[in-house]
Enzyme design. Structure first.
Site, PDB file in Angstrom:
ATOM      1  N   LYS A 196      -4.603 -47.099 -86.160  1.00  0.00           N
ATOM      2  CA  LYS A 196      -4.101 -47.429 -84.538  1.00  0.00           C
ATOM      3  C   LYS A 196      -3.926 -48.793 -84.779  1.00  0.00           C
ATOM      4  O   LYS A 196      -5.109 -49.801 -85.021  1.00  0.00           O
ATOM      5  CB  LYS A 196      -5.154 -47.024 -83.725  1.00  0.00           C
ATOM      6  N   LYS A 249      -0.407 -44.774 -85.390  1.00  0.00           N
ATOM      7  CA  LYS A 249      -0.023 -44.938 -84.041  1.00  0.00           C
ATOM      8  C   LYS A 249       0.051 -46.494 -83.831  1.00  0.00           C
ATOM      9  O   LYS A 249      -0.740 -47.302 -84.236  1.00  0.00           O
ATOM     10  CB  LYS A 249      -1.237 -44.544 -82.979  1.00  0.00           C
TER      11      LYS A 249
END
Ligand code: PBG
Length: 326
Positions: A196, A249
């Site tokens: 992320k 992400k």
């Protein structure tokens, strides 16, 4: 021209193009992120995400009828809390009657076959707007994990099928797995937010939750967009700690990272098509600058091509409707 190989032959009509397509999108790929808020009969559109709403629980349950009828099999639920419910330790998150846990219980009882992925992180409940406990301007790693374990168990008790630890700090997966197993939730899955990135593409999501950091940024815990080897190292850790699935992400600017994880690990890779990616397409389409539907389908397909088998996307409903009519 004398050409033995004419690649255009395989593109000559729609039927042959469909036959040779290497990747396809299916409604089974999608997880639909949704926002729940306090109150009744309330449905607020998020300004920076046209078509996406925060729902009060009663409205959420109504909306889910349509979501389920489109064939969507999993939602990822996030709570929006007023400032008055936030504190330094995210205490609200584990109160049994709190909005989020109540929402999980009610969704599960109304739609037992719909899977619920939940968010394990402090930011929706944090008065600092950070994902961890803040002390002297520092975000604490180890002290925060206890809160996350309690949150994960509380969510599992409420009926969560997949736990999504989204704080991007160290040692989360192993500790949360152990806490879940100790509480007899061996069947509850963990989708690790493995790679992320500290991204500008989360802006609209933070509008949705009113969860922007009150000071600084998230660069001491989320990854540097410059790195991909580091993502593999993070994946080694999450894999060894027992993650069932691993997420990248954002998705669209990180297709190479999706590919790297897919080539190196034999567990499903998820792509989080984040709020900013959704907002960009919507804004351009509203201006008449691109064909929003086509751009959406192309963007989602690129994630499959890169190697994602799961896509978390705010486009889930729209894309599902298109796929249904194909
Ligand atoms: C925070 C969290 C974020 C998103 C999901 N969980 C934002 C952040 O890290 O600040 C972003 C999702 C999106 O942009 O769609 N735990």
């Amino acid at each position: 021209m004398e050409l033995l190989r004419r690649p255009r032959r395989n593109r000559k009509n729609a039927a042959i193009r469909a036959m040779v397509a290497e990747n396809t999108l299916s409604v089974n790929d999608f997880i639909f992120p949704m926002f729940v808020m306090e109150g009744k009969k309330t449905k607020q559109e998020i300004k920076s995400m046209p078509g996406i709403y925060r729902f009060s629980l009663d409205e959420l349950l109504i909306e889910l009828k349509e979501v389920v009828s489109l064939g969507i099999k999993c939602i990822c639920l996030f709570p929006n809390y007023p400032e008055s419910k936030k504190d330094k330790f995210a205490s609200e998150s584990i109160i049994a009657e709190t909005l989020y846990l109540e929402a999980i219980r009610q969704v599960k009882s109304a739609y037992p076959d719909l899977m619920i992925m939940t968010d394990v992180a402090m930011d929706p409940y944090s008065s600092d707007g950070h994902d961890g406990i803040v002390e002297d301007g520092k975000i604490l790693n180890d002290e925060t994990v206890e809160i996350l374990c309690d949150m994960a168990v509380a969510q599992a008790e409420a009926g969560a099928d997949i736990i999504g630890p989204s704080d991007m700090m160290d040692g989360r997966i192993g500790e949360i797995r152990e806490a879940l197993d100790d509480a007899d939730f061996t069947e509850v899955s963990i989708m690790a937010y493995t790679a992320k990135y500290a991204s500008a593409f989360y802006g609209p999501f933070r509008d949705a939750l009113d969860s922007a950091p009150k000071f600084g940024d998230k660069k001491t815990y989320q990854m540097d967009p410059a790195n991909v080897n580091e993502a593999i190292m993070e994946a080694d850790l999450d894999f060894d700690e027992g993650a069932d699935m691993m997420m990248v992400k954002p998705a669209f600017s990180y297709l190479d990272v999706i590919r790297a994880l897919n080539q190196n690990y034999d567990i499903p890779i998820a792509a989080y098509n984040v709020s900013g990616e959704y907002a960009m397409i919507k804004a351009a389409a509203q201006n008449g600058w691109i064909d929003g539907e086509k751009a959406m389908m192309e963007m989602l397909l690129s994630m499959k091509r890169a190697g994602a088998s799961i896509i978390l996307t705010y486009f889930a409903k729209e894309a599902a409707a298109i796929l249904k009519n194909r």
